[in-house]
Design a protein around this motif. Structure first.
Motif, mmCIF file in Angstrom:
data_model
loop_
_atom_site.group_PDB
_atom_site.id
_atom_site.type_symbol
_atom_site.label_atom_id
_atom_site.label_comp_id
_atom_site.label_asym_id
_atom_site.label_seq_id
_atom_site.Cartn_x
_atom_site.Cartn_y
_atom_site.Cartn_z
ATOM 1 N N GLU A 1 0.826 -1.147 0.021
ATOM 2 C CA GLU A 1 0.091 0.008 -0.127
ATOM 3 C C GLU A 1 0.750 1.443 -0.093
ATOM 4 O OE1 GLU A 1 -3.978 -1.729 2.295
ATOM 5 O OE2 GLU A 1 -2.272 -0.706 3.347
ATOM 6 N N VAL A 2 1.972 1.257 0.881
ATOM 7 C CA VAL A 2 2.923 2.207 0.700
ATOM 8 C C VAL A 2 3.430 2.597 -0.411
ATOM 9 C CG1 VAL A 2 5.040 3.230 1.919
ATOM 10 C CG2 VAL A 2 3.145 2.312 3.345
ATOM 11 N N GLU A 3 3.917 1.448 -1.198
ATOM 12 C CA GLU A 3 4.405 1.631 -2.638
ATOM 13 C C GLU A 3 3.486 2.276 -3.388
ATOM 14 O OE1 GLU A 3 5.632 -2.107 -3.638
ATOM 15 O OE2 GLU A 3 7.428 -2.310 -2.153
ATOM 16 N N THR A 4 2.253 1.865 -3.359
ATOM 17 C CA THR A 4 1.299 2.593 -4.178
ATOM 18 C C THR A 4 1.177 4.237 -4.021
ATOM 19 O OG1 THR A 4 -0.168 0.632 -4.262
ATOM 20 C CG2 THR A 4 -1.304 2.569 -4.991
ATOM 21 N N VAL A 5 1.284 4.479 -2.469
ATOM 22 C CA VAL A 5 1.160 5.897 -2.423
ATOM 23 C C VAL A 5 2.614 6.604 -2.940
ATOM 24 C CG1 VAL A 5 1.170 7.647 -0.465
ATOM 25 C CG2 VAL A 5 -0.309 5.691 -0.296
ATOM 26 N N ASN A 6 3.731 5.910 -2.730
ATOM 27 C CA ASN A 6 4.818 6.581 -3.497
ATOM 28 C C ASN A 6 4.786 6.685 -4.797
ATOM 29 O OD1 ASN A 6 6.203 6.640 -1.004
ATOM 30 N ND2 ASN A 6 7.031 4.587 -1.012
ATOM 31 N N ASP A 7 4.019 5.768 -5.563
ATOM 32 C CA ASP A 7 3.899 6.044 -7.016
ATOM 33 C C ASP A 7 3.047 7.111 -7.381
ATOM 34 O OD1 ASP A 7 5.295 3.647 -7.565
ATOM 35 O OD2 ASP A 7 3.567 2.373 -7.724
ATOM 36 N N GLU A 8 1.695 7.368 -6.595
ATOM 37 C CA GLU A 8 0.991 8.446 -6.714
ATOM 38 C C GLU A 8 1.704 9.679 -6.515
ATOM 39 O OE1 GLU A 8 -2.023 7.787 -4.055
ATOM 40 O OE2 GLU A 8 -3.193 6.152 -5.332
ATOM 41 N N LEU A 9 2.665 9.551 -5.420
ATOM 42 C CA LEU A 9 3.462 10.992 -5.072
ATOM 43 C C LEU A 9 4.316 11.320 -6.399
ATOM 44 C CD1 LEU A 9 4.452 12.937 -3.234
ATOM 45 C CD2 LEU A 9 6.095 11.323 -2.178
ATOM 46 N N ASN A 10 5.024 10.284 -6.881
ATOM 47 C CA ASN A 10 5.886 10.429 -7.934
ATOM 48 C C ASN A 10 5.368 10.809 -9.112
ATOM 49 O OD1 ASN A 10 8.039 9.647 -6.399
ATOM 50 N ND2 ASN A 10 7.950 7.535 -7.102
ATOM 51 N N GLN A 11 4.049 10.616 -9.443
ATOM 52 C CA GLN A 11 3.226 11.023 -10.446
ATOM 53 C C GLN A 11 2.673 12.516 -10.365
ATOM 54 O OE1 GLN A 11 0.369 7.910 -11.167
ATOM 55 N NE2 GLN A 11 1.984 6.323 -11.496
ATOM 56 N N GLY A 12 2.579 12.924 -9.258
ATOM 57 C CA GLY A 12 2.095 14.391 -8.743
ATOM 58 C C GLY A 12 0.685 14.208 -8.647
ATOM 59 N N LYS A 13 0.237 13.348 -8.251
ATOM 60 C CA LYS A 13 -1.215 12.991 -7.845
ATOM 61 C C LYS A 13 -1.412 13.486 -6.397
ATOM 62 C CE LYS A 13 -2.207 9.363 -10.986
ATOM 63 N NZ LYS A 13 -2.794 7.752 -11.254
ATOM 64 N N LEU A 14 -0.348 13.481 -5.687
ATOM 65 C CA LEU A 14 -0.364 13.683 -4.139
ATOM 66 C C LEU A 14 0.628 14.634 -3.973
ATOM 67 C CD1 LEU A 14 -1.161 10.121 -2.543
ATOM 68 C CD2 LEU A 14 -2.718 11.951 -2.875
ATOM 69 N N THR A 15 0.403 15.430 -2.847
ATOM 70 C CA THR A 15 1.580 16.294 -2.290
ATOM 71 C C THR A 15 2.211 15.780 -1.300
ATOM 72 O OG1 THR A 15 0.284 17.426 -0.496
ATOM 73 C CG2 THR A 15 0.032 18.384 -2.784
ATOM 74 N N ASN A 16 3.644 16.071 -0.539
ATOM 75 C CA ASN A 16 4.328 15.436 0.251
ATOM 76 C C ASN A 16 3.390 15.321 1.459
ATOM 77 O OD1 ASN A 16 6.667 14.818 -1.253
ATOM 78 N ND2 ASN A 16 7.224 16.899 -0.954
ATOM 79 N N GLU A 17 2.790 16.446 1.609
ATOM 80 C CA GLU A 17 1.872 16.455 3.148
ATOM 81 C C GLU A 17 0.830 15.082 2.890
ATOM 82 O OE1 GLU A 17 2.692 18.905 1.359
ATOM 83 O OE2 GLU A 17 4.080 19.975 2.780
#
Length: 346
Positions: free
Chosen positions: A50-66
């Motif tokens: 699940e954390v790897e999925t979040v990291n992928d979304e972060l790298n794709q710009g779908k999520l901010t760091n916060e």
């Protein structure tokens, strides 16, 4: 044929000792510990995905760091709750096992009666080839239990909580790394644990949330049970002194751990998963009532503290003290303290 007899004898010895161990406190505790360890490993594997999925979304710009950090924290808390729910039944089994041990109904392993079978030189030569000591990093399953209370005004005397009925439980997985390559004394011990701290107030009292404070008030009815439980996910870190001496085999150093006296000094840090209060009483018409209330009760979400243990082989005397007060805004700080037994199963 001779080799077959050797292996058959080894199997019989191992099987007989395994049966004997299962009849003891250590054997039964280790069996329950293994089931809990499997649950923890499975949920950690799911959390990692699940954390790897979040990291992928972060790298794709779908999520901010916060947003990513908040989502990771929420996922960790959710997995911790799942673990807590799955091991609740096993907690009762451990409680019963501990009580049987205290009552003398179950014994420890009697090493004087361990089955011994003599093997030929061929077997030992084969064994030496296959065994070169433990790896520099090993893992253990940790289970601990004991008494729990609050330190108020730097003392535990005259406590508002029952001394022998306020318990703590802890289980988790640790890694143990030998710091020096050629010396067995110093080890770095680290891992993850699920900690349960239970407080049982005296004199029919229970906790009530009063704005930003949490008060201990007296019930209008007799309480057969009043228990306040806090559950935490913690990361313990210890510097361990293991006095197991190294052996010299075939001209080389042979290292083992948890075979002699051990001392651990360190601490822990983590977050609260949940708080729950359980009240049991008879209502006006004589019915048994069990009331469970979940809430934050103004308990600090983040927790950290100091811990130490001193023991021999797998068993240690264990002491923990929370540096973070239990409640956030109460006028008097109260810090949790726990004393009990700890088992590190290799």
């Amino acid at each position: 044929m001779r080799n077959f007899k050797i292996y058959l004898a080894a199997f019989v010895c191992l099987f007989a000792n395994q049966i004997k161990a299962q009849e003891t406190f250590e054997g039964k505790a280790k069996e329950i510990a293994s089931r809990i360890e499997n649950i923890v490993k499975e949920e950690k594997k799911e959390l990692k995905a699940e954390v790897e999925t979040v990291n992928d979304e972060l790298n794709q710009g779908k999520l901010t760091n916060e947003q990513a950090e908040e989502k990771k924290k929420a996922l960790a808390e959710a997995r911790a709750k799942i673990i807590e729910e799955k091991v609740t039944k096993l907690e009762e089994e451990l409680h019963v096992l501990v009580q049987e041990k205290v009552d003398g109904k179950i014994k420890s392993i009697d090493t004087s009666q361990t089955i011994t079978i003599h093997f030929s030189k061929d077997y030992f030569a084969h064994h030496k080839k296959c065994s070169s000591g433990e790896k520099r990093t090993t893992s253990q399953f940790v289970f601990a239990f004991g008494v729990n209370n609050l330190v108020t005004d730097m003392q535990v005397a005259n406590s508002d909580f029952k001394y022998w009925k306020s318990h703590f439980y802890e289980w988790g997985v640790t890694g143990n790394t030998r710091i020096l390559k050629d010396d067995n004394l110093l080890h770095f011990k680290y891992g993850m644990s699920l900690m349960y701290n239970n407080l049982r107030p005296t004199d029919d009292r229970y906790f009530v949330k009063n704005g930003l404070q949490t008060d201990l008030v007296t019930s209008t009815v007799h309480l057969e049970e009043s228990r306040f439980r806090n559950v935490y996910v913690m990361v313990p870190l210890h510097l361990e002194f293991d006095f197991t001496k190294k052996e010299i085999r075939d001209g080389g150093d042979y290292f083992r751990t948890h075979k002699s006296a051990r001392i651990g000094i360190g601490g822990y840090a983590g977050f609260r998963v949940k708080s729950k209060q359980i009240l049991c009483f008879d209502d006006a018409v004589g019915n048994d009532v069990e009331q469970k209330t979940k809430g934050n009760y103004n308990v600090n979400d983040f927790n950290y503290g100091l811990s130490t243990y001193v023991g021999y082989k797998a068993t240690s005397l264990y002491l923990k003290y929370d540096l973070q007060p239990l409640f956030e805004k109460n006028p008097v700080d109260q810090n949790n303290i726990s004393l009990g037994l700890r088992f590190d199963f290799n």
